[in-house]
Design an enzyme around this catalytic site. Sequence first.
Site, PDB file in Angstrom:
ATOM      1  N   GLU A   2       0.807  -1.171   0.000  1.00 23.42           N
ATOM      2  CA  GLU A   2       0.101  -0.022  -0.165  1.00 23.42           C
ATOM      3  C   GLU A   2       0.940   1.171  -0.145  1.00 23.42           C
ATOM      4  O   GLU A   2       0.371   2.257  -0.635  1.00 23.42           O
ATOM      5  CB  GLU A   2      -0.848   0.036   1.281  1.00 23.42           C
ATOM      6  CG  GLU A   2      -2.022  -0.922   1.087  1.00 23.42           C
ATOM      7  CD  GLU A   2      -2.910  -1.232   2.287  1.00 23.42           C
ATOM      8  OE1 GLU A   2      -2.484  -1.467   3.317  1.00 23.42           O
ATOM      9  OE2 GLU A   2      -4.183  -1.319   2.109  1.00 23.42           O
ATOM     10  N   GLU A  51      -3.848  -9.700   2.797  1.00 21.63           N
ATOM     11  CA  GLU A  51      -4.620  -9.533   4.091  1.00 21.63           C
ATOM     12  C   GLU A  51      -5.664 -10.483   4.624  1.00 21.63           C
ATOM     13  O   GLU A  51      -5.943 -10.927   5.593  1.00 21.63           O
ATOM     14  CB  GLU A  51      -5.354  -7.948   4.138  1.00 21.63           C
ATOM     15  CG  GLU A  51      -4.301  -6.773   4.528  1.00 21.63           C
ATOM     16  CD  GLU A  51      -3.621  -6.377   3.056  1.00 21.63           C
ATOM     17  OE1 GLU A  51      -3.574  -7.154   1.939  1.00 21.63           O
ATOM     18  OE2 GLU A  51      -2.961  -5.130   3.255  1.00 21.63           O
TER      19      GLU A  51
HETATM   20  N1  3HC Z   1       3.624  -8.450  11.178  1.00 18.21           N
HETATM   21  C1  3HC Z   1       4.412  -8.922  12.388  1.00 18.21           C
HETATM   22  N2  3HC Z   1       5.537  -9.695  12.353  1.00 18.21           N
HETATM   23  C2  3HC Z   1       5.559 -10.253  10.894  1.00 18.21           C
HETATM   24  C3  3HC Z   1       4.778  -9.929   9.845  1.00 18.21           C
HETATM   25  C4  3HC Z   1       3.833  -9.014   9.991  1.00 18.21           C
HETATM   26  N3  3HC Z   1       3.236  -8.337   9.077  1.00 18.21           N
HETATM   27  N4  3HC Z   1       5.245 -10.598   8.630  1.00 18.21           N
HETATM   28  C5  3HC Z   1       6.252 -11.435   9.188  1.00 18.21           C
HETATM   29  N5  3HC Z   1       6.696 -11.181  10.667  1.00 18.21           N
HETATM   30  C6  3HC Z   1       7.341 -11.736  11.321  1.00 18.21           C
HETATM   31  C7  3HC Z   1       7.243 -13.430  11.208  1.00 18.21           C
HETATM   32  O1  3HC Z   1       6.355 -13.463  12.726  1.00 18.21           O
HETATM   33  C8  3HC Z   1       8.781 -13.738  11.922  1.00 18.21           C
HETATM   34  O2  3HC Z   1       8.881 -13.317  13.323  1.00 18.21           O
HETATM   35  P1  3HC Z   1       9.953 -14.347  14.170  1.00 18.21           P
HETATM   36  O3  3HC Z   1      11.475 -14.354  13.319  1.00 18.21           O
HETATM   37  O4  3HC Z   1       9.982 -13.898  15.249  1.00 18.21           O
HETATM   38  O5  3HC Z   1       9.491 -15.782  14.124  1.00 18.21           O
HETATM   39  C9  3HC Z   1       9.628 -13.052  11.110  1.00 18.21           C
HETATM   40  O6  3HC Z   1       8.905 -11.692  10.710  1.00 18.21           O
HETATM   41  C10 3HC Z   1      10.210 -13.339   9.826  1.00 18.21           C
HETATM   42  O7  3HC Z   1       9.064 -13.969   9.241  1.00 18.21           O
HETATM   43  P2  3HC Z   1       8.959 -15.285   8.373  1.00 18.21           P
HETATM   44  O8  3HC Z   1       9.625 -16.305   9.304  1.00 18.21           O
HETATM   45  O9  3HC Z   1       7.593 -15.799   7.706  1.00 18.21           O
HETATM   46  O10 3HC Z   1       9.798 -15.101   6.846  1.00 18.21           O
HETATM   47  P3  3HC Z   1      10.017 -15.476   5.691  1.00 18.21           P
HETATM   48  O11 3HC Z   1      11.022 -14.895   4.880  1.00 18.21           O
HETATM   49  O12 3HC Z   1       9.644 -16.949   5.602  1.00 18.21           O
HETATM   50  O13 3HC Z   1       8.649 -14.673   4.857  1.00 18.21           O
HETATM   51  C11 3HC Z   1       7.128 -12.929   4.398  1.00 18.21           C
HETATM   52  C12 3HC Z   1       8.604 -13.257   4.829  1.00 18.21           C
HETATM   53  C13 3HC Z   1       6.706 -13.397   3.325  1.00 18.21           C
HETATM   54  C14 3HC Z   1       6.982 -11.476   4.747  1.00 18.21           C
HETATM   55  C15 3HC Z   1       6.124 -13.681   5.560  1.00 18.21           C
HETATM   56  O14 3HC Z   1       6.483 -13.433   6.849  1.00 18.21           O
HETATM   57  C16 3HC Z   1       4.658 -13.087   5.430  1.00 18.21           C
HETATM   58  O15 3HC Z   1       3.966 -13.530   4.413  1.00 18.21           O
HETATM   59  N6  3HC Z   1       4.398 -12.166   6.410  1.00 18.21           N
HETATM   60  C17 3HC Z   1       2.881 -11.664   6.435  1.00 18.21           C
HETATM   61  C18 3HC Z   1       2.531 -10.756   5.192  1.00 18.21           C
HETATM   62  C19 3HC Z   1       1.085 -10.319   5.349  1.00 18.21           C
HETATM   63  O16 3HC Z   1       0.361 -10.950   5.465  1.00 18.21           O
HETATM   64  N7  3HC Z   1       1.106  -8.818   5.370  1.00 18.21           N
HETATM   65  C20 3HC Z   1      -0.239  -8.186   5.657  1.00 18.21           C
HETATM   66  C21 3HC Z   1      -0.268  -7.733   6.900  1.00 18.21           C
HETATM   67  S1  3HC Z   1      -1.712  -7.158   7.342  1.00 18.21           S
HETATM   68  C22 3HC Z   1      -1.618  -5.430   6.467  1.00 18.21           C
HETATM   69  O17 3HC Z   1      -0.536  -4.974   6.069  1.00 18.21           O
HETATM   70  C23 3HC Z   1      -2.739  -4.591   6.983  1.00 18.21           C
HETATM   71  C24 3HC Z   1      -2.785  -3.374   5.997  1.00 18.21           C
HETATM   72  O18 3HC Z   1      -3.309  -3.307   4.906  1.00 18.21           O
HETATM   73  C25 3HC Z   1      -3.279  -2.119   6.976  1.00 18.21           C
END
Ligand code: 3HC
Length: 686
Positions: free
Chosen positions: A102, A122
Site C-alpha cells: 500500500e 490481508e
Molecule cells: N507482522 C508482524 N510480524 C511479521 C509480519 C507482520 N506482517 N510478517 C512477518 N513477521 C515476522 C514473523 O512472525 C517472523 O517473526 P519471528 O522471526 O519472530 O518468528 C519474522 O517476521 C520473519 O517472518 P517469516 O519467518 O515468515 O519469514 P519469511 O522470509 O519466510 O517470510 C514474509 C517473509 C513473506 C514477509 C512472511 O512473513 C509473510 O507472509 N508475512 C505476512 C505478510 C502479510 O500478511 N502482510 C499483511 C499484513 S496485514 C496489513 O498489512 C494490513 C494493512 O493493509 C493495513
Amino acid sequence: MSITMKADGLTGFVTLDNPPVNAIGKAMREGLMEAVKWAERENFDRVIVTGAGRAFAAGADAREFDGAALEPFLPDVCDAIERSFVPWVAAINGVALGGGAEIALACRMRIAGPKAQIGLPEVTLGVIPGAGGTQRAMRLCGLESALEMIAFGRPLRATEALKAGLIHAVEVDPVDAADMVNTEELQCVVPTWELPPPDHDEAAFTAIREKLAKRSPGQVAPLRAVEVVEQGLTLDFAEAMALERATFLELKQGDQSRALRHMFFAERAAKPPKDLPSAPELTEVAVVGGGTMGAGIAYACLSLGLPVTLLETDADGVERAEANVGKLIGDGVARGRLSEDGEEALRARLTATTDYAKAANAPLAIEAAFEDMEVKKAIFAQLDAALSPDAILATNTSYLDVDEIAAGTRDPSRVLGLHFFAPAHIMRLLEIVKGAQSSPKALATGYALGKLLKKVPVVAGVCDGFIGNRIYSRYREAADTVFMDGSTPWEVDEAMVNFGYAMGPYEVADLSGLDIGYAARRRQDATRDPNRRYIPLADRMYELGKLGKKVGAGWYRYPGGGGKVEDPIVADLALEEAHFAGIERTEYDEAQIVERLTLAMINEATDVLAEGIAQSAADIDLVTVFGYGFPRWRGGLMHYADTLGVPQIVERITALQAEDPVAWKLSPVLADCAERGLSLAEWSPV
Ligand code: 3HC
C-alpha cells in the site's frame, strides 16, 4: 524510528528498516510522516523509498492488531506520501505485502527488482487491505486483476505485477533505476487517487464470488473485500477509503482474524528449541518401504537434491517402489514443477534396492513400512547392522510404540518417530515423535529434515496415535456414535464440511481405505477399556468388503470409479445394529453433530496436553490444521475451543455424560481450567 533518511543532492533516500522483514509498526509510520515533512522542507525533486535487507515491507505489524489502532494511521501515511508535492518512488527490493504494497501503491512510481513480489495478502490474516489497497489496486490494474489479488491474497511476481500494470518497471537495481527516472517525467505521473475507478463489471463480480464460494467457503474477509471494491466504484476516493478502513478495523477484531493471526504466529513459532545441538549434515537419506508413504518421502527428499536409497524386501518390491516414485516424478513434470533436466537428475539420485549396505553412509534412515511391530523391528535390526553407529533411525509409524521399536536397536537414543502425512511431499505437518531415549541429536536431525522439506514440525510424545491420530480416533468414534444413534454418514459429512473441513470423516475414510482403521482397531482390542461403548459399524463395513473408494464402495458408493453417491445399504446398517443393540434412534441436527464431534476431539486433546504428549495448545492447533484439515480460519482445535469458552465446554460435556459417562468423561485439564479461570492456551501444569 524504524526508518533511515539520507539526502543526496536533490534526492531523499528513505529506507524502511525494521528487521527481519520491515513490518510496519507505529514507529515506522511516525518515521514516514516525518520523512514526508523532511522531503518537503528540503525541497527534494524526489524521494526513493526502499527496504533494508530482504524485504521492502511485510505489511502492517500484525502484533499490533490485538489492541486499538495507534496513530499515525497507515492510510494517513499513504495519503501524505501520495499528496506530497515531492514525488515518491518505491524501489521494491523484496516482498512488498499488505501495508508494504500500500505504501508502494501510494508512491508516484514503482520499480521492482527481479525477485520482488507485490501483493495484498490481508485476507490470509482475516482482514482486508486497510490503507487504500482495494482502491488503489483497482485503479492501477483494473477490476479483474485487483479482485483476484485481493480476494485470494496471492502475491504477484515482479514480472506479473508489471504485466498487470501495478508497477512501472522491473530493474536489476531498482534504487539506481529510481534515481535515473527523468524528473519531468516523474512530475507528470498522475497520483493514483486521481485516476478514475474502473467501470462496474457484473460478470467479474459474479465470477469472483463463485470462485470464493468454492475455494474459501466460510471465510468472511474475502467477501467483504469484494464488497468494498464494488462499493468503491461509485464512491469518491475519500469515502471509499473510509469504508475500506472501517471494514478493516471491524474485521481485525473478529474471531476469524484472531484465529488466522494465531495460526500465522504459531506456524512461525514452530522451531527447534534453542538448546538443541546442530544436526548432522543431511548428505543423503535412506527410506525403507516404497509404498505410498515411502515413495512420497523419497520423492520429497529427491526434490531437495538429496540422494535417496529406497530399500525394499525383494525384486518385486523394488520394481513397485521405483514405479511409485516414478509416478510422482511424472506428476511433477506434468504440473510443470520439474524441467526435463530436473527430472533426469532426480531419477539419477534414486537407488531402489534390497541391499541395505548401499545405504551404509546415510546419516538418516526413515522407515515407512507396513504398520506391524514385528516388521518394523526386523527392519530396524537391519538398519542397525548396515548403517553407521552415528546414523539417526526414524520410523514413520502412525500409531506404534517408538520406544518398543528403539529397544530392539543397539543404541535407542538415535531412534525417533518422524510421522509424515499423505501425500508426504505435499502435507505440511511433520510430527517429530520423541521416544523416552531419543537424543537431542536425533531430534535436531528431525527438525533439520523438516526445515529442508518446509514442513511444520511439532514434537509429540509416545502414545497410541501420538497427537493427531489419537485425537482423530475420538472424532471418528463420535461420528460413528452419531451415525449409529440417529444420523447418516452423509449428514455427518455435510455438517463437518459446513463447519469448514474440506471433507467429512466418512469421505476421508473412503479415500484412505477402511482396512487401515480396521487394523488399528484390532491392535487396540487388547487395551480397549471394556466399559467403553464399541460401535461396530466400521467393522461391519470391513466384513462386507466395503473398503472404500479403491474398491468402488465404502461409506459411499462410487459407480464407475466416479464421484460419491449415498448408499442406502450403509444407512440401513445403522438401523440394523441399533435395533440389535436395543437403541432407540434419535435425530441430530447439524449443530448437534458438529458439537459432538468437536467436543469429543477437544476433550481428548486436553488429555493429550495434560499427559505432555503435546507441549502446548498451539502445537495441537498446528497438528489439527496442517495434518487433519481443521479449518485454519477457526485457528485450530484448541483455539476454537477457547472461542467457545472452557466453562461452556465443561457444561456441555457434563450434560452429555447422561448419555455415556465413559465416552464423555471430562478431561481433568478442562475441569482445572474452569476452576482456575484459564483458557486452554493459558493452561500449564501447576
Ligand atoms: N507482522 C508482524 N510480524 C511479521 C509480519 C507482520 N506482517 N510478517 C512477518 N513477521 C515476522 C514473523 O512472525 C517472523 O517473526 P519471528 O522471526 O519472530 O518468528 C519474522 O517476521 C520473519 O517472518 P517469516 O519467518 O515468515 O519469514 P519469511 O522470509 O519466510 O517470510 C514474509 C517473509 C513473506 C514477509 C512472511 O512473513 C509473510 O507472509 N508475512 C505476512 C505478510 C502479510 O500478511 N502482510 C499483511 C499484513 S496485514 C496489513 O498489512 C494490513 C494493512 O493493509 C493495513
